[in-house]
Write an enzyme that holds these catalytic residues in place. Structure first.
Site, PDB file in Angstrom:
ATOM      1  N   ARG A 155      -0.220  -9.123  13.728  1.00 35.03           N
ATOM      2  CA  ARG A 155      -0.729  -8.100  12.797  1.00 35.03           C
ATOM      3  C   ARG A 155      -1.590  -8.752  11.711  1.00 35.03           C
ATOM      4  NH1 ARG A 155       4.174  -5.142  10.576  1.00 35.03           N
ATOM      5  NH2 ARG A 155       2.751  -3.590   9.764  1.00 35.03           N
ATOM      6  N   ARG A 213      11.493  -6.630   5.198  1.00 35.20           N
ATOM      7  CA  ARG A 213      11.255  -5.206   4.914  1.00 35.20           C
ATOM      8  C   ARG A 213      12.131  -4.317   5.789  1.00 35.20           C
ATOM      9  NH1 ARG A 213       5.272  -2.532   4.995  1.00 35.20           N
ATOM     10  NH2 ARG A 213       5.343  -2.839   7.243  1.00 35.20           N
ATOM     11  N   LYS A 248       0.831  -1.208   0.000  1.00 31.59           N
ATOM     12  CA  LYS A 248       0.000   0.000   0.000  1.00 31.59           C
ATOM     13  C   LYS A 248       0.872   1.268   0.000  1.00 31.59           C
ATOM     14  CE  LYS A 248      -2.311  -0.926   3.841  1.00 31.59           C
ATOM     15  NZ  LYS A 248      -1.648  -2.185   4.266  1.00 31.59           N
ATOM     16  N   ARG A 306      -9.420   0.887   9.094  1.00 31.77           N
ATOM     17  CA  ARG A 306      -8.990  -0.485   9.394  1.00 31.77           C
ATOM     18  C   ARG A 306     -10.076  -1.261  10.131  1.00 31.77           C
ATOM     19  NH1 ARG A 306      -3.005   0.510   9.243  1.00 31.77           N
ATOM     20  NH2 ARG A 306      -1.944  -1.470   9.486  1.00 31.77           N
ATOM     21  N   ARG A 361      11.421  -2.014  11.282  1.00 35.44           N
ATOM     22  CA  ARG A 361      10.392  -1.590  12.234  1.00 35.44           C
ATOM     23  C   ARG A 361      10.203  -2.680  13.288  1.00 35.44           C
ATOM     24  NH1 ARG A 361       5.284   0.148   8.551  1.00 35.44           N
ATOM     25  NH2 ARG A 361       4.267  -0.846  10.326  1.00 35.44           N
TER      26      ARG A 361
HETATM   27  P1  AMP Z   1       0.989   0.477   9.359  1.00 39.24           P
HETATM   28  O1  AMP Z   1       2.231   1.268   9.130  1.00 39.24           O
HETATM   29  O2  AMP Z   1      -0.178   0.948   8.527  1.00 39.24           O
HETATM   30  O3  AMP Z   1       1.204  -1.007   9.249  1.00 39.24           O
HETATM   31  O4  AMP Z   1       0.546   0.758  10.878  1.00 39.24           O
HETATM   32  C1  AMP Z   1       1.382   0.429  11.977  1.00 39.24           C
HETATM   33  C2  AMP Z   1       0.556   0.296  13.241  1.00 39.24           C
HETATM   34  O5  AMP Z   1      -0.103   1.534  13.529  1.00 39.24           O
HETATM   35  C3  AMP Z   1      -0.567  -0.729  13.181  1.00 39.24           C
HETATM   36  O6  AMP Z   1      -0.104  -2.042  13.455  1.00 39.24           O
HETATM   37  C4  AMP Z   1      -1.507  -0.212  14.260  1.00 39.24           C
HETATM   38  O7  AMP Z   1      -1.021  -0.495  15.563  1.00 39.24           O
HETATM   39  C5  AMP Z   1      -1.397   1.296  14.069  1.00 39.24           C
HETATM   40  N1  AMP Z   1      -2.405   1.788  13.102  1.00 39.24           N
HETATM   41  C6  AMP Z   1      -2.160   2.338  11.867  1.00 39.24           C
HETATM   42  N2  AMP Z   1      -3.308   2.698  11.265  1.00 39.24           N
HETATM   43  C7  AMP Z   1      -4.308   2.372  12.134  1.00 39.24           C
HETATM   44  C8  AMP Z   1      -5.729   2.460  12.091  1.00 39.24           C
HETATM   45  N3  AMP Z   1      -6.366   2.977  11.015  1.00 39.24           N
HETATM   46  N4  AMP Z   1      -6.428   2.018  13.162  1.00 39.24           N
HETATM   47  C9  AMP Z   1      -5.811   1.510  14.253  1.00 39.24           C
HETATM   48  N5  AMP Z   1      -4.480   1.377  14.345  1.00 39.24           N
HETATM   49  C10 AMP Z   1      -3.723   1.802  13.307  1.00 39.24           C
END
Ligand code: AMP
Length: 207
Positions: A165, A127, A13, A88, A154
């Site tokens: 996740r 990654r 994404k 999400r 990360r």
């Molecule tokens: P990402 O970089 O999109 O994988 O997000 C990393 C982490 O941020 C996720 O594993 C969640 O803990 C938190 N997070 C990101 N976007 C959301 C969302 N829309 N709702 C809830 N938690 C989020």
């Protein structure tokens, strides 16, 4: 162009969002990036979000919804946006609809980037992300190929967190696929191809 990107963590994404943003000049709104910056700066939001992010759980809906309400009002979002990592949950999707109605905007598509879980696990484990510009690369890049910055893994891309996740994605986020299908907004591309081939399909899908 007002688009939501759907797909498991590691589906691509962020990479596809960056390409759309550089070609079409719309805003890239990544909730994960906003939250990581908040954690780094130890803001009130960052302090509250950190414990969920560390274990790969979702940050509570209300925190995210309040954050997005503000973000969507910013100047750069007025010419269009790519939402990466939001919504999400179906509660977030309902809130997004309400926010957009209030701003007089409509969502044009929910673009799903589909990649099977085995491939996702391999991708996330290797990654690496640039500390300076957020470029997404692999373990084979010693320094960032875009800005020369330091590439790091990360914490939530470590094996023990990846599984949670993906479980969280399957339970809480995957239902959005049917949610947007029912609203006739869903388009799907195969994310298990070269970045450029995925991008070709992405552009075709949102034309
Ligand atoms: P990402 O970089 O999109 O994988 O997000 C990393 C982490 O941020 C996720 O594993 C969640 O803990 C938190 N997070 C990101 N976007 C959301 C969302 N829309 N709702 C809830 N938690 C989020």
């Amino acid at each position: 162009m007002n688009i939501v990107l759907l797909g498991a963590p590691g589906a691509g994404k962020g990479t596809q969002a960056k390409k759309l943003v550089s070609e079409f000049g719309v805003a890239h709104i990544s909730t994960g990036d906003i939250l990581r910056a908040a954690v780094k700066n130890q803001t009130e939001l960052g302090k509250q979000a950190q414990k969920y992010m560390d274990v790969g759980d979702l940050v509570p809906d209300q925190l995210i919804i309040d954050m997005m309400k503000e973000r969507l009002k910013e100047d750069d979002a007025q010419k269009g946006f790519i939402l990466d990592g939001f919504p999400r949950t179906t509660a977030q999707a309902d809130a997004l609809k309400e926010m957009l109605d209030g701003l007089g905007k409509t969502l044009e598509a929910a673009l799903q980037i589909e990649v099977d879980f085995d491939t996702i696990i391999k991708r996330l484990s290797s990654r690496r992300t640039c500390r300076d510009c957020g470029h997404i690369g692999t373990a084979s890049e010693e320094s960032c190929t875009v800005c020369g910055g330091e590439m790091y893994q990360r914490d939530d891309d470590k094996p023990e967190t990846i599984k949670n996740r993906l479980d969280v994605y399957a339970k809480q986020t995957a239902p959005l696929i049917d949610y947007y299908k029912d609203k006739n907004l869903l388009v799907t591309v195969n994310g298990d191809q070269d970045v450029e081939d995925v991008y070709k399909d992405v552009k075709e899908a949102i034309k």
